[in-house]
Design a protein around this motif. Sequence first.
Motif, PDB file in Angstrom:
ATOM      1  N   ARG A   8     -16.833  -3.028   1.370  1.00  0.00           N
ATOM      2  CA  ARG A   8     -15.547  -2.887   2.069  1.00  0.00           C
ATOM      3  C   ARG A   8     -14.530  -2.184   1.159  1.00  0.00           C
ATOM      4  NH1 ARG A   8     -15.266  -5.180   7.332  1.00  0.00           N
ATOM      5  NH2 ARG A   8     -16.678  -6.899   7.681  1.00  0.00           N
ATOM      6  N   ASN A   9     -13.324  -2.787   0.997  1.00  0.00           N
ATOM      7  CA  ASN A   9     -12.311  -2.073   0.197  1.00  0.00           C
ATOM      8  C   ASN A   9     -12.339  -2.515  -1.274  1.00  0.00           C
ATOM      9  OD1 ASN A   9     -11.132  -4.630   0.256  1.00  0.00           O
ATOM     10  ND2 ASN A   9      -9.043  -3.811   0.312  1.00  0.00           N
ATOM     11  N   ASP A  27      -1.373 -10.261  -1.030  1.00  0.00           N
ATOM     12  CA  ASP A  27      -0.730  -9.966   0.253  1.00  0.00           C
ATOM     13  C   ASP A  27      -1.781  -9.743   1.341  1.00  0.00           C
ATOM     14  OD1 ASP A  27       1.669 -10.186  -0.972  1.00  0.00           O
ATOM     15  OD2 ASP A  27       1.975  -8.023  -1.259  1.00  0.00           O
ATOM     16  N   ASN A  28      -1.303  -9.590   2.544  1.00  0.00           N
ATOM     17  CA  ASN A  28      -2.211  -9.324   3.667  1.00  0.00           C
ATOM     18  C   ASN A  28      -2.945  -7.997   3.454  1.00  0.00           C
ATOM     19  OD1 ASN A  28       0.372 -10.610   5.786  1.00  0.00           O
ATOM     20  ND2 ASN A  28      -1.539 -11.611   5.265  1.00  0.00           N
ATOM     21  N   GLY A  29      -4.163  -7.969   3.917  1.00  0.00           N
ATOM     22  CA  GLY A  29      -4.921  -6.712   3.939  1.00  0.00           C
ATOM     23  C   GLY A  29      -5.374  -6.199   2.583  1.00  0.00           C
ATOM     24  N   GLN A  30      -5.419  -7.057   1.570  1.00  0.00           N
ATOM     25  CA  GLN A  30      -5.743  -6.584   0.217  1.00  0.00           C
ATOM     26  C   GLN A  30      -7.225  -6.736  -0.149  1.00  0.00           C
ATOM     27  OE1 GLN A  30      -3.253  -4.990  -1.641  1.00  0.00           O
ATOM     28  NE2 GLN A  30      -2.308  -5.225   0.367  1.00  0.00           N
ATOM     29  N   GLY A  31      -7.936  -7.633   0.562  1.00  0.00           N
ATOM     30  CA  GLY A  31      -9.375  -7.783   0.275  1.00  0.00           C
ATOM     31  C   GLY A  31      -9.822  -9.205  -0.030  1.00  0.00           C
ATOM     32  N   THR A  33     -10.394 -11.847   2.078  1.00  0.00           N
ATOM     33  CA  THR A  33     -11.488 -12.285   2.967  1.00  0.00           C
ATOM     34  C   THR A  33     -12.761 -11.498   2.657  1.00  0.00           C
ATOM     35  OG1 THR A  33      -9.862 -12.846   4.643  1.00  0.00           O
ATOM     36  CG2 THR A  33     -12.129 -12.668   5.384  1.00  0.00           C
ATOM     37  N   ASN A  34     -12.593 -10.225   2.302  1.00  0.00           N
ATOM     38  CA  ASN A  34     -13.769  -9.411   1.943  1.00  0.00           C
ATOM     39  C   ASN A  34     -14.528 -10.058   0.790  1.00  0.00           C
ATOM     40  OD1 ASN A  34     -12.819  -7.662   3.836  1.00  0.00           O
ATOM     41  ND2 ASN A  34     -12.011  -6.142   2.402  1.00  0.00           N
ATOM     42  N   ARG A  49     -17.760 -13.041   9.859  1.00  0.00           N
ATOM     43  CA  ARG A  49     -16.885 -12.312  10.792  1.00  0.00           C
ATOM     44  C   ARG A  49     -17.704 -11.591  11.847  1.00  0.00           C
ATOM     45  NH1 ARG A  49     -13.723  -8.802   6.333  1.00  0.00           N
ATOM     46  NH2 ARG A  49     -11.705  -9.840   6.511  1.00  0.00           N
ATOM     47  N   GLU A  55     -20.356  -1.893   8.875  1.00  0.00           N
ATOM     48  CA  GLU A  55     -18.914  -2.185   8.758  1.00  0.00           C
ATOM     49  C   GLU A  55     -18.558  -2.726   7.371  1.00  0.00           C
ATOM     50  OE1 GLU A  55     -18.465  -3.288  13.493  1.00  0.00           O
ATOM     51  OE2 GLU A  55     -18.425  -4.886  12.025  1.00  0.00           O
ATOM     52  N   MET A  56     -19.569  -3.251   6.673  1.00  0.00           N
ATOM     53  CA  MET A  56     -19.290  -3.845   5.360  1.00  0.00           C
ATOM     54  C   MET A  56     -19.442  -2.840   4.221  1.00  0.00           C
ATOM     55  SD  MET A  56     -20.832  -7.661   5.824  1.00  0.00           S
ATOM     56  CE  MET A  56     -22.435  -7.217   6.458  1.00  0.00           C
ATOM     57  N   ILE A  57     -19.971  -1.669   4.544  1.00  0.00           N
ATOM     58  CA  ILE A  57     -20.134  -0.643   3.516  1.00  0.00           C
ATOM     59  C   ILE A  57     -18.823   0.136   3.418  1.00  0.00           C
ATOM     60  CG2 ILE A  57     -21.432   1.446   2.909  1.00  0.00           C
ATOM     61  CD1 ILE A  57     -23.733   0.276   4.686  1.00  0.00           C
ATOM     62  N   LYS A  58     -18.367   0.362   2.197  1.00  0.00           N
ATOM     63  CA  LYS A  58     -17.102   1.089   1.983  1.00  0.00           C
ATOM     64  C   LYS A  58     -17.091   2.378   2.820  1.00  0.00           C
ATOM     65  CE  LYS A  58     -14.676   3.207  -1.897  1.00  0.00           C
ATOM     66  NZ  LYS A  58     -13.682   2.292  -2.455  1.00  0.00           N
ATOM     67  N   PHE A  59     -15.952   2.667   3.422  1.00  0.00           N
ATOM     68  CA  PHE A  59     -15.833   3.872   4.251  1.00  0.00           C
ATOM     69  C   PHE A  59     -16.388   5.080   3.493  1.00  0.00           C
ATOM     70  CE2 PHE A  59     -11.712   1.772   5.964  1.00  0.00           C
ATOM     71  CZ  PHE A  59     -12.433   1.062   6.906  1.00  0.00           C
ATOM     72  N   CYS A 337      -2.075 -16.427   0.775  1.00  0.00           N
ATOM     73  CA  CYS A 337      -1.110 -15.371   0.430  1.00  0.00           C
ATOM     74  C   CYS A 337      -0.200 -15.882  -0.687  1.00  0.00           C
ATOM     75  CB  CYS A 337      -0.282 -14.987   1.644  1.00  0.00           C
ATOM     76  SG  CYS A 337      -1.253 -14.154   2.891  1.00  0.00           S
TER      77      CYS A 337
HETATM   78  N1  LIG Z   1     -15.870  -0.885   5.304  1.00  0.00           N
HETATM   79  C1  LIG Z   1     -14.673  -0.831   4.736  1.00  0.00           C
HETATM   80  N2  LIG Z   1     -14.389   0.128   3.804  1.00  0.00           N
HETATM   81  C2  LIG Z   1     -13.171   0.180   3.233  1.00  0.00           C
HETATM   82  N3  LIG Z   1     -12.168  -0.664   3.502  1.00  0.00           N
HETATM   83  C3  LIG Z   1     -12.403  -1.625   4.396  1.00  0.00           C
HETATM   84  C4  LIG Z   1     -13.662  -1.756   5.064  1.00  0.00           C
HETATM   85  N4  LIG Z   1     -13.580  -2.824   5.885  1.00  0.00           N
HETATM   86  C5  LIG Z   1     -12.344  -3.326   5.769  1.00  0.00           C
HETATM   87  N5  LIG Z   1     -11.634  -2.610   4.880  1.00  0.00           N
HETATM   88  C6  LIG Z   1     -10.241  -2.820   4.470  1.00  0.00           C
HETATM   89  O1  LIG Z   1     -10.132  -4.123   3.935  1.00  0.00           O
HETATM   90  C7  LIG Z   1      -8.802  -4.576   4.176  1.00  0.00           C
HETATM   91  C8  LIG Z   1      -8.819  -5.971   4.737  1.00  0.00           C
HETATM   92  O2  LIG Z   1      -9.317  -6.823   3.792  1.00  0.00           O
HETATM   93  P1  LIG Z   1      -9.282  -8.404   4.049  1.00  0.00           P
HETATM   94  O3  LIG Z   1      -9.624  -8.703   5.429  1.00  0.00           O
HETATM   95  O4  LIG Z   1     -10.131  -8.961   2.961  1.00  0.00           O
HETATM   96  O5  LIG Z   1      -7.760  -8.704   3.785  1.00  0.00           O
HETATM   97  P2  LIG Z   1      -7.077 -10.065   3.330  1.00  0.00           P
HETATM   98  O6  LIG Z   1      -6.620  -9.891   1.920  1.00  0.00           O
HETATM   99  O7  LIG Z   1      -7.965 -11.187   3.630  1.00  0.00           O
HETATM  100  O8  LIG Z   1      -5.793 -10.079   4.267  1.00  0.00           O
HETATM  101  P3  LIG Z   1      -5.113 -11.245   5.127  1.00  0.00           P
HETATM  102  O9  LIG Z   1      -4.240 -12.022   4.198  1.00  0.00           O
HETATM  103  O10 LIG Z   1      -4.322 -10.497   6.122  1.00  0.00           O
HETATM  104  O11 LIG Z   1      -6.202 -12.054   5.754  1.00  0.00           O
HETATM  105  C9  LIG Z   1      -8.163  -3.671   5.161  1.00  0.00           C
HETATM  106  O12 LIG Z   1      -7.201  -2.901   4.503  1.00  0.00           O
HETATM  107  C10 LIG Z   1      -9.303  -2.823   5.660  1.00  0.00           C
HETATM  108  O13 LIG Z   1      -8.904  -1.518   5.961  1.00  0.00           O
END
Ligand SMILES: Nc1ncnc2c1ncn2[C@@H]1O[C@H](COP(=O)(O)OP(=O)(O)OP(=O)(O)O)[C@@H](O)[C@H]1O
Length: 362
Positions: A8-9, A27-31, A33-34, A49, A55-59, A337
Amino acid sequence: MIYFNQFRNLKTVEIYPHDGVNIIYGDNGQGKTNLLEAIWLFTGAQSFRQAKNNEMIKFDTSFAQLKMNFYAEQRDQQAELRIEKVKTAILNGVKLSSASELNGRFCAIVFSPAHLTLVKGGPGERRRFIDGAICQVMPRYIEILSAYNKILSQRNALLKDCAKFPALLDTIDVWDEKLCAMAGEIYIARKRYTAKLNRMAQDIYCGLAGENETFNMKYCTQDNNEYSNAAQFCDDYIKKLKESIGNDVAQGYTTKGVHRDDIDIYINGYSARSYGSQGQQRSAVLAMKLAEARLLEEITCEMPVALLDDVMSELDIKRQDFILHHLDGWQVFISCCDPAPVMRQTGGCAFEVRNGNIIKSL
Ligand SMILES: Nc1ncnc2c1ncn2[C@@H]1O[C@H](COP(=O)(O)OP(=O)(O)OP(=O)(O)O)[C@@H](O)[C@H]1O
Ligand SMILES: [Mg+2]
């Protein structure tokens, strides 16, 4: 040690988690949960999920790779996962025939906000939960379940054909017998497991919510019947299949069976789904998940790793404290968070996740 590469990211990085509590914040969206999702994959299960491999492989890359050192079965072990179209796994240097063979080797439980569907969602969510939990303590159950599903889809295909060629109906008895045998084992395994889980979850729920609230869960067949053994179940089920054959042909699928069963969950005697508050529903799911971990520990003597994604939100301080206290002695990864409330817990370490970088901060 956990190593992430093109997952992922997350940036390519190696981290060294603590044996106790690991706080994953950012913060939100940082990684965050990944990171938890990556660890979970080592249980051999699918992503919590429901993500597909690609979907789990980096873009814009073609594979992801994860490595982990862990302690189980009284020894240090190493596992490696490579995610492409399919997942492949290497355990202690030996290539496994499929990643799902990791099942039962590395044990973990996961709570994520998506699991609130365990209370709020349909029966399929609860069956999936109970089946997954049983698989971790009874590896043979996977085979029973997949045999059942295979027979079920063959029976369903036959039912559809019967609409055009009624003579085919004569061959259905063979499928019914096979279906019954598997269904009986599934019913007994689910019923027993649910009863054990209920006892454990009741204690945990009580700890979370206090003495004034009660929790109860019960395995329920479609017709609310109860059977004390598989033979009794099978006798009744074969009759039901015969009775419903007309309806089954009309619908084109098998309308009766364990694939339609459910688990009823009650808080203070009322359906948690219809009447529970947000915090109560969250507490109920948590109690079920933590009870799952306790049972896993009791049955397999392995301490599962607890992966708790965003578990603290919507819970009052008393409930937050109980969780941290209850997890004492376990290896835990807990994402949030705002790390302040969790930081009250001493003796662990914290990682900040910022734009896919994982930085040790405590
Ligand atoms: N396959 C992928 N390749 C690159 N980036 C990805 C991929 N899948 C998800 N992402 C990125 O990972 C980020 C989301 O990560 P994650 O769900 O771990 O966030 P989080 O830190 O848990 O946020 P929150 O607090 O909102 O739950 C998003 O920015 C998304 O664009
Ligand atoms: Mg998240």
